[in-house]
Design a protein around this motif. Structure first.
Motif, PDB file in Angstrom:
ATOM      1  N   PRO A 192       0.529  -1.135  -0.212  1.00  0.00           N
ATOM      2  CA  PRO A 192       0.259   0.346  -0.337  1.00  0.00           C
ATOM      3  C   PRO A 192       1.209   1.356  -0.229  1.00  0.00           C
ATOM      4  CG  PRO A 192      -0.957  -1.795   1.663  1.00  0.00           C
ATOM      5  CD  PRO A 192       0.215  -1.999   1.177  1.00  0.00           C
ATOM      6  N   SER A 193       2.242   1.327  -0.624  1.00  0.00           N
ATOM      7  CA  SER A 193       2.447   2.293  -0.247  1.00  0.00           C
ATOM      8  C   SER A 193       2.925   3.671  -1.728  1.00  0.00           C
ATOM      9  CB  SER A 193       4.005   2.715   0.047  1.00  0.00           C
ATOM     10  OG  SER A 193       4.494   1.528   0.752  1.00  0.00           O
ATOM     11  N   VAL A 194       1.937   2.898  -2.623  1.00  0.00           N
ATOM     12  CA  VAL A 194       1.711   3.584  -3.733  1.00  0.00           C
ATOM     13  C   VAL A 194       1.651   5.227  -3.495  1.00  0.00           C
ATOM     14  CG1 VAL A 194       0.741   4.273  -5.773  1.00  0.00           C
ATOM     15  CG2 VAL A 194       1.084   1.887  -4.948  1.00  0.00           C
ATOM     16  N   ASN A 195       2.630   6.407  -3.191  1.00  0.00           N
ATOM     17  CA  ASN A 195       2.644   7.369  -2.754  1.00  0.00           C
ATOM     18  C   ASN A 195       2.303   8.363  -4.323  1.00  0.00           C
ATOM     19  OD1 ASN A 195       5.026   7.939  -4.515  1.00  0.00           O
ATOM     20  ND2 ASN A 195       5.828   8.796  -2.533  1.00  0.00           N
ATOM     21  N   CYS A 196       2.739   9.150  -3.619  1.00  0.00           N
ATOM     22  CA  CYS A 196       2.104  10.903  -3.858  1.00  0.00           C
ATOM     23  C   CYS A 196       2.273  11.023  -5.234  1.00  0.00           C
ATOM     24  CB  CYS A 196       3.493  12.426  -3.347  1.00  0.00           C
ATOM     25  SG  CYS A 196       3.246  12.492  -1.625  1.00  0.00           S
ATOM     26  N   LYS A 197       3.989  10.337  -5.884  1.00  0.00           N
ATOM     27  CA  LYS A 197       4.518  10.226  -7.346  1.00  0.00           C
ATOM     28  C   LYS A 197       2.868   9.388  -7.927  1.00  0.00           C
ATOM     29  CE  LYS A 197       7.125  10.315 -10.696  1.00  0.00           C
ATOM     30  NZ  LYS A 197       8.764  10.184 -11.322  1.00  0.00           N
ATOM     31  N   PHE A 198       3.363   8.386  -7.222  1.00  0.00           N
ATOM     32  CA  PHE A 198       2.406   7.229  -8.333  1.00  0.00           C
ATOM     33  C   PHE A 198       0.977   7.469  -8.292  1.00  0.00           C
ATOM     34  CE2 PHE A 198       1.028   2.546  -8.503  1.00  0.00           C
ATOM     35  CZ  PHE A 198       1.499   2.155  -9.851  1.00  0.00           C
ATOM     36  N   ALA A 199       0.312   8.743  -7.200  1.00  0.00           N
ATOM     37  CA  ALA A 199      -0.836   8.259  -7.356  1.00  0.00           C
ATOM     38  C   ALA A 199      -1.466   9.648  -7.986  1.00  0.00           C
ATOM     39  CB  ALA A 199      -1.608   8.686  -5.816  1.00  0.00           C
TER      40      ALA A 199
ATOM     41  N   GLN B 255       2.850  11.857   4.852  1.00  0.00           N
ATOM     42  CA  GLN B 255       3.128  12.350   6.272  1.00  0.00           C
ATOM     43  C   GLN B 255       2.048  11.737   7.771  1.00  0.00           C
ATOM     44  OE1 GLN B 255       2.443  16.431   5.947  1.00  0.00           O
ATOM     45  NE2 GLN B 255       4.302  16.987   5.571  1.00  0.00           N
ATOM     46  N   GLY B 256       1.810  10.390   6.782  1.00  0.00           N
ATOM     47  CA  GLY B 256       0.787   9.766   7.780  1.00  0.00           C
ATOM     48  C   GLY B 256      -0.333  10.152   8.778  1.00  0.00           C
ATOM     49  N   ASP B 257      -0.442  11.234   8.467  1.00  0.00           N
ATOM     50  CA  ASP B 257      -2.197  11.707   8.420  1.00  0.00           C
ATOM     51  C   ASP B 257      -3.716  12.077   7.635  1.00  0.00           C
ATOM     52  OD1 ASP B 257      -4.146  13.394   9.409  1.00  0.00           O
ATOM     53  OD2 ASP B 257      -2.881  15.717   9.494  1.00  0.00           O
TER      54      ASP B 257
ATOM     55  N   LYS C   5       8.979   5.475   6.489  1.00  0.00           N
ATOM     56  CA  LYS C   5       7.484   6.664   7.088  1.00  0.00           C
ATOM     57  C   LYS C   5       8.337   7.592   7.537  1.00  0.00           C
ATOM     58  CE  LYS C   5       4.615   3.546   9.475  1.00  0.00           C
ATOM     59  NZ  LYS C   5       3.840   3.140  11.225  1.00  0.00           N
ATOM     60  N   ALA C   6       9.422   8.187   7.976  1.00  0.00           N
ATOM     61  CA  ALA C   6      10.382   8.652   7.371  1.00  0.00           C
ATOM     62  C   ALA C   6      10.632   9.558   5.973  1.00  0.00           C
ATOM     63  CB  ALA C   6      11.855   9.186   8.725  1.00  0.00           C
ATOM     64  N   MET C   7      11.640   8.976   5.232  1.00  0.00           N
ATOM     65  CA  MET C   7      11.917   8.740   4.461  1.00  0.00           C
ATOM     66  C   MET C   7      10.220   9.287   3.084  1.00  0.00           C
ATOM     67  SD  MET C   7      13.975   5.365   3.547  1.00  0.00           S
ATOM     68  CE  MET C   7      14.239   5.868   1.803  1.00  0.00           C
TER      69      MET C   7
END
Length: 561
Positions: free
Chosen positions: A19-26, A289-291, A455-457
């Motif tokens: 589930p870490s498809v993040n900002c760029k991927f999304a 940012q985990g929010d 998470k920090a990265m």
């Protein structure tokens, strides 16, 4: 400049679990792939379809503001108040004040011009066009009004009328050239657009409208410092220019500077509360940012503006999927229908949901489409291989799984599946894959801490991540190529190029065939010495092995610009 810079948006690529498809991927994969499929015209048509909703929201907000303020609060000079509000980026207040000014003097050309510009900033191109048409014969404002009218037509999706308007008024400003560039891009004529941009910059080198496009070009060529420099010039003159703020936000997002990106998107939304790219970017940043609560708030806001927007629905479905609510995730992606599911990230999610629901054939269809659309993800490969195996297609499962098995960070699930398939198919590598699976399943003492580092990265907290990885390296991680590789990337982010090279070279010695590790060493060498032949060679090999990896592709673009 319409929305040439409106569809934007690093994944901690080295930690490649879904589930870490993040900002760029999304965002980039969602909005940018939407643009890639439908072109700028498609983005404009989407925005045009949202105009009735935007207008109703705008009307209700403005009405409530007027009721609160009351008639007695009308300033003595509403035009001056409108100018001040516009310069401060408060386009809602500017719109209200300028309407009051026009009620006092409906023929004031300066007020008409400002009203048109305000409407354009609030993404009401039809309303803006009406105002600019009134000024076409005006000796003072006519030339600018013509270019702005063309921009209005273009923002409304009418490229043909934009070209015709430019032809009538002539190419007598940087704005006219900028509109022409975006119109040519929307028609798919990139070469002509580049030539027009260069011609415009030669004639109007100080035009902020052209400088934004030049900054976007620099960014696309991975000339990050140059792009930032151009944007700083723009903000000195036009601090509230929405197109420039969106580009700056995208740049910082991709550079993992999440707080800086958020600040830019905050400014966009202060000027235009209904700017969807900014809203969806804020949702992505909140998730990184985990929010999740804040992310949900942003998604709810996007739903108010565009209930069926594919990126908003994608985010909501992804959050439900990660929370284990498969039925809710399924309902959300199904609500989009087939046409809205064409960008790779959503196709991948559809496939993963179908697999969780035991619908192997649907999962296969969606994940195959994900790869045909240019997607690449080891989890998607593993799940697709599982579904092939479940339907008896063992050879296809084996072939699909190969890139995942070749990665140094292959998951225990992928490795165990590979070992099982190798045994069934009589592959000689079965024993070695099984040994790797056993090793991958062994818990290392620093595993939990590495999750915290990830998470920090994602949140851009590089010092915190660096401390965790240093501890992991001291506790056995110095023999793990992925730990070494990630530690090298963190050192790069902290500006320690020499330290990054040393770590990346150790990782490469342990996993010389992994394209991601190959790329990390190559990029570290380039950062230490831009002329490094070894670095260029490594990145060239990496892009051949993993052409769909966006980070590797970006590095390849950067060294070949």
């Amino acid at each position: 400049m319409v929305n040439a810079v409106n569809s934007y948006f690093w994944v901690v690529r080295k930690a490649d679990s879904f589930p870490s498809v993040n900002c760029k991927f999304a965002i980039a994969v969602a909005l940018t792939n939407w643009e890639a499929r439908f072109g700028i015209k498609g983005i404009m048509l989407m925005k045009k379809a949202l105009l009735p909703t935007r207008k109703m929201l705008m009307a209700s907000v403005c009405a409530s503001m007027l009721m609160v303020s009351g008639c007695d609060d009308t300033p003595d000079n509403p035009f001056d108040a409108a100018v001040q509000a516009s310069e401060a980026g408060d386009f809602q207040t500017a719109r209200i004040m300028i309407r009051q000014a026009l009620d006092q003097d409906g023929n004031n050309p300066a007020a008409i011009m400002l009203y048109g510009k305000t409407q354009l900033s609030l993404e009401n191109p039809e309303g803006a066009a009406v105002e600019f048409q009134k000024l076409l014969g005006n000796p003072e404002f006519g030339a600018e009004a013509n270019a702005l009218l063309a921009k209005s037509y273009l923002q409304g999706g009418n490229t043909k009328l934009a070209f015709e308007t430019l032809a009538t008024g002539g190419m007598n400003s940087g704005l006219a050239y900028a509109v022409s560039v975006v119109a040519q891009l929307s028609e798919g004529d990139a070469d002509k657009a580049i030539a027009t941009l260069d011609e415009g910059l030669a004639q109007f080198p100080q035009s902020v409208d052209l400088l934004v496009l030049d900054a976007k070009r620099a960014y696309d060529q991975r000339q990050i410092d140059r792009s930032r420099s151009l944007l700083e010039r723009i903000f000195e003159e036009r601090p509230n220019m929405i197109e420039a703020r969106l580009l700056a936000g995208r740049l910082e997002l991709n550079e993992k500077q999440l707080d800086a990106a958020k600040a830019h998107f905050d400014k966009v939304l202060a000027s235009n509360p209904w700017n969807l790219p900014a809203i969806l970017s804020q949702a992505a940043i909140a998730r990184e940012q985990g929010d999740d609560a804040k992310a949900s708030e942003w998604l709810a806001r996007s739903k108010e503006i565009s209930p069926g927007h594919p990126v908003g629905a994608y985010f909501a479905a992804q959050m439900a999927f990660e929370a284990g609510d498969i039925d809710q995730a399924h309902q959300l992606v199904q609500s989009l229908g087939g046409k809205n599911g064409e960008f790779p990230a959503l196709r991948m999610l559809r496939g993963l949901i179908a697999a969780e629901r035991g619908q192997s054939h649907s999962a296969i269809s969606e994940l195959e489409r994900f790869f045909r659309l240019g997607g690449e993800h080891t989890t998607a490969r593993t799940v697709l291989a599982q579904q092939y195996a479940a339907t008896g297609a063992d050879q296809r499962a084996w072939d699909t799984l190969q890139p995942a098995l070749g990665a140094a960070n292959a998951s225990p699930v992928a490795l165990q599946l590979g070992a099982n398939l190798a045994a069934k198919l009589g592959k000689p590598e079965q024993a070695s894959i099984a040994a790797r699976a056993r090793k991958a399943s062994t818990t290392v003492p620093y595993a939990a801490k590495l999750a915290e580092a990830t998470k920090a990265m994602r949140a851009g907290k590089w010092q915190e991540a660096d401390a965790i990885y240093k501890d992991a390296l001291r506790n056995g991680g110095d023999s793990d190529p992925i730990v070494l590789n990630n530690a090298a990337n963190i050192r790069l982010e902290l500006g320690d190029n020499a330290g990054a090279v040393a770590l990346a070279r150790k990782a490469f010695q342990l996993a010389p065939a992994d394209p991601v590790i190959m790329d990390t060493l190559g990029w570290s060498l380039i950062k230490a010495d831009p002329q490094s032949a070894e670095g260029r060679s490594l990145i060239g090999r990496a892009v051949q092995l993993a052409p769909s990896n966006s980070e590797i592709a970006n590095h390849w673009i950067a060294i070949n610009r």
